[in-house]
Scaffold this motif. Structure first.
Motif, mmCIF file in Angstrom:
data_model
loop_
_atom_site.group_PDB
_atom_site.id
_atom_site.type_symbol
_atom_site.label_atom_id
_atom_site.label_comp_id
_atom_site.label_asym_id
_atom_site.label_seq_id
_atom_site.Cartn_x
_atom_site.Cartn_y
_atom_site.Cartn_z
ATOM 1 N N LEU A 17 0.834 -1.202 0.000
ATOM 2 C CA LEU A 17 0.000 0.000 0.000
ATOM 3 C C LEU A 17 0.869 1.251 0.000
ATOM 4 N N SER A 18 1.898 1.255 0.848
ATOM 5 C CA SER A 18 2.790 2.413 0.923
ATOM 6 C C SER A 18 3.481 2.639 -0.420
ATOM 7 N N ILE A 64 -1.637 14.913 -1.212
ATOM 8 C CA ILE A 64 -3.022 15.047 -0.754
ATOM 9 C C ILE A 64 -3.970 14.268 -1.668
ATOM 10 N N ALA A 65 -3.691 14.292 -2.981
ATOM 11 C CA ALA A 65 -4.568 13.613 -3.934
ATOM 12 C C ALA A 65 -4.590 12.097 -3.726
ATOM 13 N N THR A 66 -3.541 11.544 -3.114
ATOM 14 C CA THR A 66 -3.510 10.093 -2.863
ATOM 15 C C THR A 66 -4.162 9.714 -1.542
ATOM 16 N N LEU A 67 -4.442 10.705 -0.679
ATOM 17 C CA LEU A 67 -4.889 10.389 0.671
ATOM 18 C C LEU A 67 -6.294 9.804 0.720
ATOM 19 N N SER A 77 -2.653 5.950 12.665
ATOM 20 C CA SER A 77 -1.211 5.975 12.434
ATOM 21 C C SER A 77 -0.882 6.544 11.061
ATOM 22 N N TYR A 78 -1.620 6.107 10.036
ATOM 23 C CA TYR A 78 -1.406 6.631 8.687
ATOM 24 C C TYR A 78 -1.720 8.122 8.630
ATOM 25 N N ALA A 81 -9.740 14.405 3.724
ATOM 26 C CA ALA A 81 -9.624 13.070 3.132
ATOM 27 C C ALA A 81 -9.980 11.994 4.155
ATOM 28 N N LEU A 82 -9.582 12.195 5.399
ATOM 29 C CA LEU A 82 -9.912 11.248 6.464
ATOM 30 C C LEU A 82 -11.422 11.177 6.670
#
Length: 497
Positions: A6-7, A264-267, A283-284, A344-345
């Motif tokens: 994922l990272s 930010i666009a990937t968050l 954590s992420y 995004a969260l």
């Protein structure tokens, strides 16, 4: 293994988006400089008013269909047909509404130029609604190369057209023509990247609208927040002052937006995937805050330190009045990078209702601040009102993140502590250097001074960051990732180790 995968996906996505943003930043800066030298502040002011109406009216029906498609647990081809149909209906209706509002809007400002400008903006919005929704499939898979392609093609089209029209006509139509060219190019390329024959269907519309309704309300208030200051400045101070203010805000947004937007666009897709798989989302989130602060703070604060030299050098002496606008608003943009992952969260957790009410609260605070500032102190008052509203908005986002991620405000700021401390040292050192050079009578050309100050500031920031990281026990963080990559370079290995 899954976490590393994922990272890695998010990192690759950030690289593609970063390449897109880099090209967009370079072309955008070049186009801004060209337009600023060929057009008058009043040209930017009248376009800003037309765009303000378009964005506010369109925000009332913004459906965030791409975000709804990304969050779907199971995608079907019918979802994409529904998304295209909804976007088409919305684009047509909004174009009609904006066109109907154009006459009274132009009369309200006693400026007949607003009528054709506003209708042109409505047409551009309709053309944009035809974009291929199937590209969202890439984002669901955390693949972002297509965004780079769309960005590059649209910005090149924009630059080519604005240069041609500005050189020929030397008026505000260059901005509109460039925007239309960029939108058309984006729509055409979207279908070239992912062939898709849309058909009119609303079978799965409910799946998309159930997610996006609160985002629509949220986007409406966001548009009001972003544009109410321009309407107020234009109403009370005139279009020339609005042009100065709009140019200042444009420039102020460049450093932090271009530096952090790729991440930010990937968050949202990243947080959505983490949330679906029930992983450690807090954590992420904390890591994303630290990463964005490490990039956004020095980019924004550093640009603010250079504004008094960079603005007249790049745009000309007629834009000197925009310097304080750039200096103060760039700083608030930089501070807000710490809380930039909060939206995004919230979207990844489906908490769009909370986003709306928080943004509504910010709007209710921002309007009186802006009105009081503009009436009492003119342009500087407008800047002060926006900065105060920005600080309040930052506090609200910190509270939202606390509620969603379970991280206290202190913990969120603590995650960015090394970046905050490093940028303060950088700012103090740069100001001390300028005072010393002024005392010794050392002054070179504007370009040389900009390069010198930027280089020294970057070295001091990075050096302080690494030093604080070492003193902190070299914990896992953004420094670890960066240094790991840098150590692969033989020239730097001895120095870094």
């Amino acid at each position: 293994m899954a976490e590393r995968s994922l990272s890695s996906s998010l990192m690759r996505g950030a690289v593609w988006l970063g390449a897109g943003r880099a090209s967009e930043s370079l072309i955008g800066l070049l186009s801004t400089v060209i337009l600023a030298r060929l057009l008058a502040p009043e040209d930017f002011g009248v376009v800003a008013l037309a765009v303000a109406l378009t964005e506010i009216v369109s925000a009332f029906t913004t459906m965030h269909l791409s975000n709804a498609l990304i969050q779907l647990k199971e995608e079907k081809i019918g979802h994409y047909h529904a998304a295209w149909t909804l976007a088409l209906i919305r684009g047509l209706l909004i174009a009609i509404v904006i066109s109907l509002c154009a006459i009274p809007y132009a009369n309200a400002f006693n400026d007949p130029r607003l009528l054709p400008l506003t209708m042109a903006c409505a047409g551009i919005l309709f053309v944009g609604s035809l974009e291929n929704p199937r590209l969202t499939h890439f984002s669901r898979q955390l693949i972002f190369w297509q965004t780079f392609a769309l960005t590059l093609v649209s910005r090149v089209a924009y630059l080519a057209i604005i240069i041609a029209v500005a050189l020929i006509y030397k008026n505000y139509w260059a901005i509109i023509a460039g925007s239309l060219a960029a939108t058309c190019a984006r729509v055409i390329v979207s279908y070239a990247l992912f062939p898709f024959l849309p058909r009119i269907s609303l079978k799965y519309a409910k799946d998309l609208l159930s997610f996006s309704i609160w985002l629509t309300f949220y986007q409406t208030v966001t548009a009001l927040n972003n544009r109410i200051d321009q309407i107020l400045v234009g109403s009370f101070l005139g279009q020339a002052k609005l042009g100065v203010y709009d140019m200042g805000v444009r420039l102020a947004s460049i450093p932090t937006k271009q530096a952090t937007q790729p991440i930010i666009a990937t968050l949202f897709p990243g947080f959505s995937k983490i949330h679906r798989e029930k992983k450690d989302l807090p954590s992420y989130f904390s890591k994303s805050q630290a990463l964005l602060a490490s990039i956004g703070l020095p980019a924004g604060i550093g640009f603010a330190l250079l504004a008094d030299r960079a603005v007249p050098w790049a745009l000309g002496e007629k834009w000197i009045e925009a310097i304080p606008v750039v200096e103060f608003i760039t700083v608030i943009f930089a501070i807000r990078t710490i809380v930039s992952p909060a939206s995004a969260l919230a979207m990844s957790m489906g908490k769009t209702r909370l986003m709306f009410f928080n943004n509504l609260l910010v709007f209710l605070v921002r309007v009186p601040l802006m009105v009081a500032g503009v009436i009492s102190f003119g342009l500087i008052g407008a800047v002060a009102g926006r900065v105060a509203a920005g600080l309040f908005s930052t506090f609200i986002d910190l509270r939202m993140a606390k509620h969603l991620a379970g991280l206290t405000i202190r913990a969120q700021l603590w995650a960015a502590r090394r970046s905050i401390a490093s940028v303060m040292v950088m700012a103090a050192a740069v100001r001390a250097l300028e005072i010393f050079m002024e005392w010794r009578g050392l002054e070179w050309s504007a370009f040389v001074m900009i390069v010198l100050i930027a280089t020294i500031g970057a070295i001091i920031y990075l050096g302080t960051h690494v030093l604080l990281w070492r003193l902190d026990g070299a914990p896992q963080g953004v420094e670890t990732t960066v240094l790991t990559q840098l150590k692969k370079a033989p020239v730097l290995r001895a120095f870094l180790l």
